[in-house]
Design a protein around this motif. Sequence first.
Motif: not given
Length: 368
Positions: A21-47
């Motif tokens: 449920e939290e992963l689905q909620e995260l996907e919906l929030l990423l659709l609403a905040y496009g800039e945060d989606a790009a930021t999240m991608e950078i952090i996931e690559r670093m992790w």
Amino acid sequence: MEQERLWILLGRKLAGLATEEELQELELLLLAYGEDAATMEIIERMWASRAGKTTTDRDDNILDRIEAATRPVQRTRRLSTWVFSGVAMCAAAVVCWGVLWKGGEKKETMNVLFTHRKSHSNLLFPDGTSVVLNENSRISYNADFGKVKREIVLEGEAYFDVAKNPGMPLIIHAKNVDIKVLGTSFNVKAYPSDKGVETSLIKGAVEVSSKQWPEQKILLRPNEKINIPVSGGGPDKNTAGVQDEVDSPAAVAAPVKNQPLEDKNNLTDTLSYNLHSLNIERTSKLIPEIAWMYRKLVFNQESFESVAEKMERWYGVSFYFEDDDLKKEVFTGSFSKESLEEALKALQFSYSFNFIIKKSEVFIQRKK
């Protein structure tokens, strides 16, 4: 508020704690905040890469936002560039369980990471040193770690894989014990309720000493563990009188040829300590001292008292024995997903006893 929620969900995802449920909620929030989606991608690559020695201005902006989400307090100054590497690699731990604190500008800056019950945390330092922090534990380290010194203060339990640096040894402070490390892998257990500090060496070499007698240094060899009582008193109950076998922990998933090592209880003129060999529990094929990293509770030829202490921490309960003789019974086994009642019933196959569970209290009684 939704953006703050996004960063919290990101932390849970990176830590492997997010529900469907939290992963689905995260996907919906990423659709609403496009800039945060790009930021999240950078952090996931670093992790995922668990590396990275330098940061860009955009990376610093990411750090600003992570800190704003986890601790909305006005900052007095920016974290140094190298600190970002450590924060980025343990961003999930900071978001979910801990807060990165900064001291006054005129004093030495100390960073703090802590975990709660049933949570682990991973921290990767820029020099390549990695730390896995067990539940209900806390470490603090100097913010300029690796520049002029490497020091860590531990309360609880952690597994260290230390990068070699002969010119700058790592010093770990745990209660009354100091551990000097050049480059090695080992586990340290020093919870507040523990009567001693236990250091288990997997590979390499460490030098252990007591703050009370710093001139007396004990050099550990691979496959050995040492327990130094906090008071510097007699042998610790978890190790005294138990004969161990050594199994090489190089491949933790499988046992290898035994190498007998004489059990030792050492007493110098001023410092008391217990030195024992590590061993692999044959059912789980894990070394009990580091089994917690695999989310397992493992014990091998340990007294009921010792097993009860581990179960207290594992299940969040308190044990009470009807008489002291029950504490001396010996058990071998492992638990992972078993409930408290299931675990106790499993122990009853080895020794017949009665138990009563009252909320967070467990009463052990002799079989009538």
